[in-house]
Structures are given as structure tokens and as C-alpha cells.
Design an enzyme around this catalytic site. Structure first.
Site, PDB file in Angstrom:
ATOM      1  CB  SER A 151      -0.822  -0.005   1.296  1.00  0.00           C
ATOM      2  OG  SER A 151      -1.386   1.271   1.540  1.00  0.00           O
ATOM      3  CE1 TYR A 164      -3.948  -2.130   5.202  1.00  0.00           C
ATOM      4  CE2 TYR A 164      -3.227   0.100   4.640  1.00  0.00           C
ATOM      5  CZ  TYR A 164      -3.648  -1.156   4.256  1.00  0.00           C
ATOM      6  OH  TYR A 164      -3.758  -1.462   2.913  1.00  0.00           O
TER       7      TYR A 164
END
Ligand SMILES: NC(=O)c1ccc[n+]([C@@H]2O[C@H](COP(=O)([O-])OP(=O)(O)OC[C@H]3O[C@@H](n4cnc5c(N)ncnc54)[C@H](OP(=O)(O)O)[C@@H]3O)[C@@H](O)[C@H]2O)c1
Length: 256
Positions: A151, A164
């Protein structure tokens, strides 16, 4: 000329056996569709088998080759069985796409400790399990490719994305270490998407935060097919070219 280049890329994907974790929706599903359309034999894994079944049927109805197996990436044995299933079905495994992931954003002082554990189990340990399952197969034939989906959060952190982002920073470190450790003919690619259409925001358990994430940050989304094409680009390169990192953001995504 352009036509020849495209054909060459397609030729490099044609016939490759590609296993994809988290293939039941979003980016994983798009990768399965794109690579099978380019002639790859795709092996889909996730927990929702009803979804996998209908994706495989849709690929088969378009003339592509696809199979699926139920997979929970937190379970080491299931991931090993998944890689072996690819070999049983199609004779080998050429690419392991470690894509399964979740993003239950929250502030640290919300103490959503079970969600931290789940992100660590799926986003980090799931990738390690994928590596442990596919690497022996790649080493035995001295070729293969890992595609790890991180990501932009693998290089950026902000409030609510702490855990995350930590999981994605970890996968970036794991990918770079793996690249250095593996033998000459095994490739390691990291693909870091920006905001992309998928079911990812569904994993945010705080309703206010989910609303904020969807309305403020999850606008101007990339189609999942944009990430699939980036994966296709990396796989389609000649074997002596290892595309190590690709970052793909919507043009409008400026702040992170
Ligand atoms: N969409 C974005 O904006 C974005 C941006 C950057 C990075 N990413 C990354 O892209 C990857 C794919 O996410 P997505 O955006 O496509 O979201 P998604 O639509 O929610 O897809 C997530 C996939 O992961 C699977 N999964 C979750 N837990 C699993 C487990 N324990 N075992 C096996 N599969 C599991 C889900 O399948 P089941 O529920 O059926 O198991 C699903 O197929 C993730 O790693 C995510 O972090 C997404």
C-alpha cells in the site's frame, strides 16, 4: 511496432501459473481477470468460496483457465496446500501474488487489540506464509516471482493508519530482504496501491471512521484493474528484469 511490444508482453505471461491470495474481491479478483485474459493459468484463494467459484466460472466462460481453493492465509498448512494445489492442477507454480489483506483503521487509544492482531496475522504473517509455501517450489526449479501487494501505507503513516501502515512497512522490509536473499533467477516485486475500488473499507469497525474514510479519503478511486495492469507489467518483463517496486496512486491523491 507497438503491436509487437504488446505481443511480447503477452507472450511472457502466457501459460504462467499464478496463485493469488485474497482473490475473492477487489484487487485480487481484478488480478485474476487481467492475468487470465493475458493467457495465465490462475489459482484463486480466499475464505469466501462462493465468490471464488463465480469468478472462476466467469473466467472459464471467457475461455480462460482458472481454479480455486478455500484459503485462510493465517493458517500455514492451508497456504502450503494452496501452493501445492497450483502445482497439482497446472504442473508448476510461476508466480505467487500475496494480496490478501485488511485495513480496520482506528486510533491506537481505541485499543482495538483484536483488530491489530488480525492485521498482523493476515497482512504480515499471511505474506510470510505465502513465501514459505512458494519459495521451495521456486528454488527447486530456480525460477519464480513473488508479487507482494502492500500500500502507499508501506511508506506513509498517519493517524488511524498506525498499525495498518506498520504491517505494510513490514511487508516492504520483508520483500526487500527476500529480494537480496533469493537466488539469481527468483524475482520479487512489491506493488503499492493508493486508494483503489474494493471492499477494503468494510473492515473498518468504527462507523464514524468508516464514513469519514469513505467520504474524505476514498474518493477519486483507482479501478482495481489499474493495479492488475501494474502486476501484469512486472510479470511480463523478461526474466532478467526484476521490477522491484511499483507505486500507483490516483492522480488526484496528493496528501498521502
Ligand atoms: N483498495 C485499496 O485502496 C488498497 C490500497 C492499498 C493497498 N491495498 C491492499 O490490497 C490488498 C487487497 O485488498 P482490496 O483493496 O482488494 O480489498 P478487499 O476487496 O477487501 O479484498 C481483500 C481480500 O483479502 C481476502 N482475505 C482477507 N482475510 C483473509 C484471510 N485470512 N485469508 C485469505 N484471504 C483473506 C478477502 O477474501 P475473503 O474475505 O473471502 O477471505 C479478499 O479477497 C490488501 O492487501 C490491501 O491492503 C488496497
Amino acid at each position: 511496432m507497438l503491436h509487437t511490444k504488446f505481443s511480447k508482453e503477452m507472450e511472457n505471461i502466457q501459460g504462467k501459473v499464478v496463485a493469488i491470495t485474497g482473490a475473492s474481491s477487489g484487487i485480487g479478483e481484478a488480478i485474476a481477470h487481467h492475468l487470465s485474459a493475458m493467457g495465465a493459468k490462475v489459482v484463486l484463494g480466499a475464505r469466501r468460496v462462493d465468490k471464488l467459484k463465480s469468478i472462476v466460472e466467469s473466467i472459464a466462460s471467457g475461455g480462460g483457465q482458472a481454479v480455486y481453493q478455500k484459503l485462510d492465509v493465517t493458517n500455514t498448512e492451508e497456504v502450503v496446500a494452496f501452493a501445492n494445489f497450483a502445482v497439482q492442477q497446472f504442473g508448476t507454480l510461476d508466480v505467487m501474488v500475496n494480496n490478501a489483506g485488511l485495513m480496520p483503521l482506528s486510533m491506537i487509544n481505541s485499543y482495538k487489540i483484536e483488530e491489530w492482531h488480525r492485521m498482523i496475522d493476515v497482512n504480515i504473517k499471511g505474506v510470510l506464509h505465502g513465501i514459505a509455501a512458494a519459495l521451495p517450489i521456486f528454488e527447486a526449479k530456480d525460477s519464480g516471482q513473488f508479487v507482494n501487494i502492500t500500500s502507499v501505507g508501506d511508506r506513509w503513516v498517519g493517524p488511524t493508519s498506525t498499525v495498518y501502515s506498520a504491517t505494510k512497512f513490514a511487508v516492504r522490509a520483508i520483500s526487500e530482504g527476500l529480494r537480496q536473499e533469493v537466488s539469481g533467477n527468483i524475482r520479487v516485486t512489491l506493488v503499492a496501491p493508493g486508494a483503489t475500488e474494493s471492499e477494503l473499507a468494510e473492515s473498518i469497525s468504527d462507523p464514524d471512521l468508516k464514513k469519514l474514510a469513505i467520504e474524505k479519503f476514498r474518493t477519486d478511486l483507482l479501478p482495481a484493474s489499474a493495479i492488475a495492469r501494474a502486476v501484469g507489467y512486472a510479470i511480463s518483463q523478461p526474466t532478467d528484469i526484476d521490477v522491484n517496486e511499483i507505486v500507483v496512486r490516483p492522480t488526484a491523491q496528493k496528501s498521502f
